[in-house]
Design an enzyme around this catalytic site. Sequence first.
Site, PDB file in Angstrom:
ATOM      1  CE  LYS A   1      -4.662   2.729   4.742  1.00  0.00           C
ATOM      2  NZ  LYS A   1      -5.284   3.393   5.870  1.00  0.00           N
TER       3      LYS A   1
ATOM      4  CE1 TYR B   1      -0.993   2.482   4.222  1.00  0.00           C
ATOM      5  CE2 TYR B   1      -0.727   2.438   1.837  1.00  0.00           C
ATOM      6  CZ  TYR B   1      -1.243   3.028   2.970  1.00  0.00           C
ATOM      7  OH  TYR B   1      -2.024   4.151   2.859  1.00  0.00           O
TER       8      TYR B   1
ATOM      9  CG  ASN C   1       4.571   9.249  11.126  1.00  0.00           C
ATOM     10  OD1 ASN C   1       5.772   9.545  11.236  1.00  0.00           O
ATOM     11  ND2 ASN C   1       3.935   9.334   9.971  1.00  0.00           N
TER      12      ASN C   1
ATOM     13  CG  ASP D   1      -2.230   1.896  20.092  1.00  0.00           C
ATOM     14  OD1 ASP D   1      -1.047   1.913  19.703  1.00  0.00           O
ATOM     15  OD2 ASP D   1      -3.146   1.337  19.448  1.00  0.00           O
TER      16      ASP D   1
ATOM     17  CG  ASN E   1      -0.823   0.597  14.208  1.00  0.00           C
ATOM     18  OD1 ASN E   1      -1.672   0.812  15.064  1.00  0.00           O
ATOM     19  ND2 ASN E   1      -0.069   1.555  13.727  1.00  0.00           N
TER      20      ASN E   1
ATOM     21  N   GLY F   1       7.461  -1.897  -7.525  1.00  0.00           N
ATOM     22  CA  GLY F   1       6.055  -1.733  -7.139  1.00  0.00           C
ATOM     23  C   GLY F   1       5.383  -0.505  -7.744  1.00  0.00           C
TER      24      GLY F   1
ATOM     25  CB  SER G   1      -4.786   4.154  -0.142  1.00  0.00           C
ATOM     26  OG  SER G   1      -3.796   4.351  -1.115  1.00  0.00           O
TER      27      SER G   1
ATOM     28  CG  PHE H   1      12.361   6.330  -7.796  1.00  0.00           C
ATOM     29  CD1 PHE H   1      13.734   6.319  -7.574  1.00  0.00           C
ATOM     30  CD2 PHE H   1      11.519   6.588  -6.717  1.00  0.00           C
ATOM     31  CE1 PHE H   1      14.262   6.567  -6.310  1.00  0.00           C
ATOM     32  CE2 PHE H   1      12.035   6.824  -5.449  1.00  0.00           C
ATOM     33  CZ  PHE H   1      13.409   6.820  -5.245  1.00  0.00           C
TER      34      PHE H   1
HETATM   35  P1  NAD Z   1       0.297  10.146   9.365  1.00  0.00           P
HETATM   36  O1  NAD Z   1       1.282   9.086   9.719  1.00  0.00           O
HETATM   37  O2  NAD Z   1       0.775  11.534   9.242  1.00  0.00           O
HETATM   38  O3  NAD Z   1      -0.915  10.121  10.404  1.00  0.00           O
HETATM   39  C1  NAD Z   1      -1.346   8.948  11.035  1.00  0.00           C
HETATM   40  C2  NAD Z   1      -1.474   9.283  12.512  1.00  0.00           C
HETATM   41  O4  NAD Z   1      -1.958   8.131  13.206  1.00  0.00           O
HETATM   42  C3  NAD Z   1      -0.143   9.649  13.168  1.00  0.00           C
HETATM   43  O5  NAD Z   1      -0.309  10.853  13.892  1.00  0.00           O
HETATM   44  C4  NAD Z   1       0.177   8.487  14.102  1.00  0.00           C
HETATM   45  O6  NAD Z   1       0.872   8.903  15.249  1.00  0.00           O
HETATM   46  C5  NAD Z   1      -1.212   7.961  14.412  1.00  0.00           C
HETATM   47  N1  NAD Z   1      -1.318   6.530  14.722  1.00  0.00           N
HETATM   48  C6  NAD Z   1      -0.822   5.485  14.031  1.00  0.00           C
HETATM   49  N2  NAD Z   1      -1.186   4.327  14.602  1.00  0.00           N
HETATM   50  C7  NAD Z   1      -1.935   4.648  15.690  1.00  0.00           C
HETATM   51  C8  NAD Z   1      -2.603   3.886  16.695  1.00  0.00           C
HETATM   52  N3  NAD Z   1      -2.575   2.556  16.686  1.00  0.00           N
HETATM   53  N4  NAD Z   1      -3.257   4.557  17.675  1.00  0.00           N
HETATM   54  C9  NAD Z   1      -3.296   5.908  17.683  1.00  0.00           C
HETATM   55  N5  NAD Z   1      -2.691   6.670  16.767  1.00  0.00           N
HETATM   56  C10 NAD Z   1      -2.019   6.047  15.779  1.00  0.00           C
HETATM   57  O7  NAD Z   1      -0.425   9.685   8.005  1.00  0.00           O
HETATM   58  P2  NAD Z   1      -1.378  10.506   7.062  1.00  0.00           P
HETATM   59  O8  NAD Z   1      -0.644  10.791   5.822  1.00  0.00           O
HETATM   60  O9  NAD Z   1      -2.031  11.596   7.794  1.00  0.00           O
HETATM   61  O10 NAD Z   1      -2.431   9.363   6.713  1.00  0.00           O
HETATM   62  C11 NAD Z   1      -3.638   9.215   7.420  1.00  0.00           C
HETATM   63  C12 NAD Z   1      -4.361   7.992   6.891  1.00  0.00           C
HETATM   64  O11 NAD Z   1      -4.594   8.125   5.493  1.00  0.00           O
HETATM   65  C13 NAD Z   1      -3.571   6.699   7.068  1.00  0.00           C
HETATM   66  O12 NAD Z   1      -4.478   5.654   7.394  1.00  0.00           O
HETATM   67  C14 NAD Z   1      -2.985   6.466   5.697  1.00  0.00           C
HETATM   68  O13 NAD Z   1      -2.745   5.095   5.453  1.00  0.00           O
HETATM   69  C15 NAD Z   1      -4.084   7.001   4.800  1.00  0.00           C
HETATM   70  N6  NAD Z   1      -3.596   7.429   3.484  1.00  0.00           N
HETATM   71  C16 NAD Z   1      -2.568   8.334   3.434  1.00  0.00           C
HETATM   72  C17 NAD Z   1      -2.087   8.729   2.171  1.00  0.00           C
HETATM   73  C18 NAD Z   1      -0.953   9.715   2.075  1.00  0.00           C
HETATM   74  O14 NAD Z   1      -0.386   9.862   0.997  1.00  0.00           O
HETATM   75  N7  NAD Z   1      -0.584  10.435   3.115  1.00  0.00           N
HETATM   76  C19 NAD Z   1      -2.645   8.185   1.005  1.00  0.00           C
HETATM   77  C20 NAD Z   1      -3.685   7.288   1.121  1.00  0.00           C
HETATM   78  C21 NAD Z   1      -4.162   6.904   2.384  1.00  0.00           C
HETATM   79  C1  UD1 Z   2       2.937   5.894  -2.463  1.00  0.00           C
HETATM   80  C2  UD1 Z   2       2.492   4.502  -2.128  1.00  0.00           C
HETATM   81  C3  UD1 Z   2       1.001   4.495  -1.903  1.00  0.00           C
HETATM   82  C4  UD1 Z   2       0.643   5.477  -0.801  1.00  0.00           C
HETATM   83  C5  UD1 Z   2       1.169   6.853  -1.210  1.00  0.00           C
HETATM   84  C6  UD1 Z   2       0.948   7.872  -0.137  1.00  0.00           C
HETATM   85  C7  UD1 Z   2       4.119   3.068  -3.296  1.00  0.00           C
HETATM   86  C8  UD1 Z   2       4.315   2.059  -4.345  1.00  0.00           C
HETATM   87  N1  UD1 Z   2       2.885   3.596  -3.199  1.00  0.00           N
HETATM   88  O1  UD1 Z   2       2.283   6.297  -3.659  1.00  0.00           O
HETATM   89  O2  UD1 Z   2       0.578   3.209  -1.525  1.00  0.00           O
HETATM   90  O3  UD1 Z   2      -0.767   5.522  -0.627  1.00  0.00           O
HETATM   91  O4  UD1 Z   2       2.575   6.775  -1.447  1.00  0.00           O
HETATM   92  O5  UD1 Z   2       1.750   7.639   0.975  1.00  0.00           O
HETATM   93  O6  UD1 Z   2       5.042   3.407  -2.569  1.00  0.00           O
HETATM   94  N2  UD1 Z   2       9.185   9.443  -6.996  1.00  0.00           N
HETATM   95  C9  UD1 Z   2      10.442   9.734  -7.471  1.00  0.00           C
HETATM   96  N3  UD1 Z   2      11.429   9.998  -6.566  1.00  0.00           N
HETATM   97  C10 UD1 Z   2      11.236   9.980  -5.220  1.00  0.00           C
HETATM   98  C11 UD1 Z   2       9.932   9.674  -4.735  1.00  0.00           C
HETATM   99  C12 UD1 Z   2       8.920   9.403  -5.648  1.00  0.00           C
HETATM  100  O7  UD1 Z   2      10.659   9.760  -8.688  1.00  0.00           O
HETATM  101  O8  UD1 Z   2      12.186  10.206  -4.443  1.00  0.00           O
HETATM  102  C13 UD1 Z   2       8.084   9.202  -7.977  1.00  0.00           C
HETATM  103  C14 UD1 Z   2       7.464   7.823  -7.889  1.00  0.00           C
HETATM  104  O9  UD1 Z   2       8.145   6.909  -8.684  1.00  0.00           O
HETATM  105  C15 UD1 Z   2       6.034   8.116  -8.371  1.00  0.00           C
HETATM  106  C16 UD1 Z   2       5.774   9.548  -7.907  1.00  0.00           C
HETATM  107  O10 UD1 Z   2       7.066  10.118  -7.677  1.00  0.00           O
HETATM  108  O11 UD1 Z   2       5.973   8.090  -9.774  1.00  0.00           O
HETATM  109  C17 UD1 Z   2       4.974   9.628  -6.617  1.00  0.00           C
HETATM  110  O12 UD1 Z   2       5.593   8.829  -5.617  1.00  0.00           O
HETATM  111  P1  UD1 Z   2       5.134   8.835  -4.079  1.00  0.00           P
HETATM  112  O13 UD1 Z   2       5.025  10.232  -3.599  1.00  0.00           O
HETATM  113  O14 UD1 Z   2       6.018   7.902  -3.337  1.00  0.00           O
HETATM  114  O15 UD1 Z   2       3.641   8.267  -4.143  1.00  0.00           O
HETATM  115  P2  UD1 Z   2       3.107   6.905  -4.809  1.00  0.00           P
HETATM  116  O16 UD1 Z   2       4.183   5.990  -5.173  1.00  0.00           O
HETATM  117  O17 UD1 Z   2       2.138   7.279  -5.882  1.00  0.00           O
END
Ligand code: NAD
Ligand code: UD1
Length: 334
Positions: A153, A149, A35, A58, A99, A294, A124, A218
Amino acid sequence: MSVLLTGGLGYIGSHTAVEMLEAGEEVVIIDNLSNSDKKVTNAIKEITGKDFKTYIGDVRDEKLLRKIFKKEGIDAVIHFAGLKAVGESVKKPVEYYDNNIGSTVALLKVMKEYGVKNFVFSSSATVYGKAKKMPIYEDFEIGGVTNPYGRTKYFIEEILKDLYVSDNSYNIALLRYFNPIGAHDSGLIGEDPNGIPNNLMPYITRVATGKLECLSIFGNDYKTKDGTGVRDYIHVVDLAKGHVKAVKKLRGNCGLKVYNLGTGIGYSVLDIVNAFNDVCGGKVKYKFAPRRAGDIDECYANADLAYKELGWKAERDLKDMCRTSYNFEQKHSK
Ligand code: NAD
Ligand code: UD1
């Protein structure tokens, strides 16, 4: 000594790599590009003017991990790598467990072989499920998660707690992120999801730049001030800085710690749209649509513990989050 960033070319990992390098840390990245893009390596180098090693591979590949630990003098690991799309995880649960949990177990095995005991995990706010009260504190009950997912976590947190019980010379930080948005000021790195974005901010920026027609909000009947969902949006650069502080804390032998990384402020979807329009001088077209399965009414942190114990707090405001998200989208998105 070096810090290994798994998934370090992804959204949060790349911003953390920048902050770590700017704090004078040596960084090594492993990423399988599932990604992300190899070009992010150059962007990080351009921003920081510093060099570092990237391994494309990986995290489940234990042989590769051994090579890295043998060569690079790693003393701490920040484990970002993982799959993170909630909807996709419902359709592909086995891939998510393989993964996310497989990579964590492989890392912990190889870390043990090399005597590396400092570990930061990207958890998260999703682990809290539907919390009974707001704001959310770290000692609230966890595990009421509703999708694979979120369960990965939760399970990984439990694995790490078991590990710590078995050997309390480990130092482990479980960082529970709220909703990261925004991008680096340079516009060189940011969040660039493939296909139609699931998350709110990438959707808004693509409507603003004309790549998508109209935002669907939403649900407008949630128990919130304006009926739309409330979340704790945090600037990704603030979040990244939290990791620098967490690694410092681990090196001081802190044991197992859990921290909320959020701002403590809840904004509704309409707040975000309005702030975005103010800052970016646009008019993001939106319509109200049914609730997304959800989703919860509201979710925001109490982040006092991170301030007290790490000396960290979020400093960037919503305007900055909107401005930098838009700047990145204009410069970089496909
Ligand atoms: P992202 O997808 O941008 O980054 C994840 C990276 O990990 C990517 O570059 C992908 O290529 C790499 N990857 C995935 N599986 C792999 C593997 N098996 N081996 C090597 N590389 C691998 O996501 P992000 O938003 O930067 O999130 C980072 C972490 O934080 C994730 O674990 C995600 O679940 C967690 N997290 C993200 C959010 C969010 O909103 N972005 C919220 C809460 C938690
Ligand atoms: C989502 C994930 C959460 C994850 C986080 C970061 C779900 C249920 N939860 O959080 O597990 O850690 O992303 O990747 O998916 N919204 C709209 N229109 C859109 C998109 C979002 O109205 O097109 C609203 C949603 O209903 C929510 C808010 O925006 O109220 C934030 O949504 P989003 O950015 O998807 O994050 P979460 O749902 O909080």
